[in-house]
Design a protein around this motif. Sequence first.
Motif, PDB file in Angstrom:
ATOM      1  N   SER A  67      34.205   8.812  42.574  1.00 33.70           N
ATOM      2  CA  SER A  67      33.138   8.432  43.497  1.00 33.70           C
ATOM      3  C   SER A  67      32.036   9.479  43.421  1.00 33.70           C
ATOM      4  O   SER A  67      32.313  10.674  43.258  1.00 33.70           O
TER       5      SER A  67
ATOM      6  N   PHE B 181      28.328   5.259  53.355  1.00 28.03           N
ATOM      7  CA  PHE B 181      28.892   5.112  52.014  1.00 28.03           C
ATOM      8  C   PHE B 181      29.856   3.919  51.971  1.00 28.03           C
ATOM      9  O   PHE B 181      30.561   3.634  52.938  1.00 28.03           O
ATOM     10  N   ASP B 182      29.922   3.269  50.797  1.00 27.92           N
ATOM     11  CA  ASP B 182      30.925   2.227  50.573  1.00 27.92           C
ATOM     12  C   ASP B 182      32.211   2.809  50.008  1.00 27.92           C
ATOM     13  O   ASP B 182      33.270   2.167  50.049  1.00 27.92           O
ATOM     14  N   ASN B 183      32.117   4.003  49.440  1.00 24.15           N
ATOM     15  CA  ASN B 183      33.286   4.692  48.906  1.00 24.15           C
ATOM     16  C   ASN B 183      32.978   6.179  48.910  1.00 24.15           C
ATOM     17  O   ASN B 183      31.813   6.582  48.893  1.00 24.15           O
TER      18      ASN B 183
ATOM     19  N   TYR C 277      33.563   9.445  57.294  1.00 21.04           N
ATOM     20  CA  TYR C 277      33.329   8.356  56.343  1.00 21.04           C
ATOM     21  C   TYR C 277      32.735   7.110  56.988  1.00 21.04           C
ATOM     22  O   TYR C 277      31.755   6.539  56.482  1.00 21.04           O
TER      23      TYR C 277
ATOM     24  N   SER D   9      35.057  -5.873  59.919  1.00 19.69           N
ATOM     25  CA  SER D   9      33.782  -5.151  59.899  1.00 19.69           C
ATOM     26  C   SER D   9      34.014  -3.707  60.286  1.00 19.69           C
ATOM     27  O   SER D   9      35.005  -3.377  60.944  1.00 19.69           O
TER      28      SER D   9
ATOM     29  N   LYS E 291      37.574   3.588  50.377  1.00 20.18           N
ATOM     30  CA  LYS E 291      36.889   2.453  49.772  1.00 20.18           C
ATOM     31  C   LYS E 291      36.814   1.352  50.812  1.00 20.18           C
ATOM     32  O   LYS E 291      37.824   1.007  51.433  1.00 20.18           O
ATOM     33  N   GLY E 292      35.637   0.795  50.990  1.00 20.44           N
ATOM     34  CA  GLY E 292      35.480  -0.254  51.982  1.00 20.44           C
ATOM     35  C   GLY E 292      35.882   0.227  53.353  1.00 20.44           C
ATOM     36  O   GLY E 292      35.352   1.225  53.860  1.00 20.44           O
TER      37      GLY E 292
END
Length: 590
Positions: free
Chosen positions: A285, A130-132, A125, A341, A153-154
């Motif tokens: 998602s 991807f952001d999610n 991941y 980050s 997520k995030g």
Amino acid sequence: MNVIGISAYFHDSSCVLIRDGKVVCAASEERFSRFKNDSRLPVRAFRYCLEAGDITITDIDCIAYYENPYKKLSRQIEHNFNQSADKELKWIDCQRSFREIKEILGYEGEIKYYDHHLSHAAGSYFFSGFDNAAILTTDGVGEWDSTTFGEAKGLNIELHGGIKYPNSVGLFYSTITNYLGFKVLSGEYKVMGLAPYGKPVYVEKLRKLYSMPNELDFQLDMNYFDFGQIQRMYTDEFIEYIGFEPRIPESELKQEHKDLAKSLQVVLEEILLKQVCELKKRVNSPNLCLSGGVALNCVATHAIRESRIFDHIFVQPAAGDSGSAFGAAALAYIELNGHKSGCEPFSHVYFGPEYEKEEIYNILSTMEIEAIDLRDNRQKLNEEVVDRIIQGKVIGWFQGRMEFGPRALGHRSILADPRDPAMREKLNDLVKKREGFRPFAPAVLEEYTKQHIDLEMSSPYMLETCQVKSNLDLPAITHVDGSCRPQTVTADTNPEFHSLITAFYKRTGCPILVNTSFNVRSEPIVCSPIDALRCFGNSGIDVLVLGDFIIDRTMLSEKFIQMAKSDFDFVKPPEDLFNGRQIEAIYTFI
């Protein structure tokens, strides 16, 4: 911030350095030690990461370990691990990994560790872009989990549940790999390659060996499986049920073996598609991240992509345990910086050692090996290489930084003409020295991919199967079922390789080359110029392109060839060098 990720003590031990969220370097220990699937603490890979990162051991902020040894030991004890596999019982020492990171590597700073499947999930991941995403990791076994499901997520990953040992899709596949006479943990891809030669006549039998009480669950009938044995993973009941004896390694491959391989591949795809479909219902998602050793079954992952259940799929390029070093390092980095980050997504996997022109020149001079020197004349080098490929010669291609992961992607590759009908047999027999049924992959200029291969997206890591649809006859890269496993090549990420294929295209109208890993059977992919020269001397490779130098086989002395061959005879040790015991267990879970 410098974070080192380590996977070790099972198979394919590896080390990665992440600095401020960016991968600086990464390599597997086998590439330096020259022992295939080396599981020992990655001392050489660690040393490489320090050198390539231009840091000392005191500059490391944290070392992240890829699994939880305490949970792992609890599973080993509860399931009566066969102690005869390790008479000294070193596996009981769950502090060993942390102690030896300190004592052998000499590191005195902070060590973090994460659950095996969380490291798998993070290694996919956090480098996907991807952001999610929905998360599916599936392998043999981690601590207790063999499959986990979740969402991300995030900068957060949540694993909601999974399948526990001994129920395991990966071990189900490995059991039949073992039954078909191939080596567990490395021969599974051979079963995948064998499958197209068979018919799915054993599908119904295999379906009865497991159940799926719900779409995400998977339960083996343990009357047929025994993972605590030394020489095999199946019971006598399994042999009687299948109806033919286990294949002896290296013996003839009969139709029944091919049919069993095909049947296994069919049911694997059925299982994964059911799980992915249910996962989509639970996770809102469009993205799916896959990891774990089963994710390297590119036929199955292609079936998932073709199902369109998810819009976008990312498979970790080193989806097995070696890639978990990335995940552990990413988790530690995000934790240490307070979740401010994440990590930069992969744009390539060229994270290994590279060798300067002068360094290669000095090696050749010292060894008194004649070579055509084409430094600073890439166009001339490409033309010379294309001349030889068109003549039907096999090329050892050594350029730039070594790839990370199981695939050669144009930096440590063997190349040939895909139009040559005799090339596949030549490569398997004389060069790779391996089974004749094994297919070879194409490297194709991305801008011409759709004209020749039924592929709608980029495939830079050679993790996708699809059908060949070219009007060119491409027998060397087309499998028996009309499929191939392509690498799409761009000038941005691999300018040298792209320019060579472009030169071949201009001469022949074919924007494709055969691309297979630069090694012979039972050897790791070459890492250094010395490795490349030894492999060259011990194989049927006709030409070695070592950076800017071309060496025709006729330039090698007979003395050098004999030295290379004799050296190879002693590469594989009779004992595991880490603990001195005989290599006898086919799957020990240590």
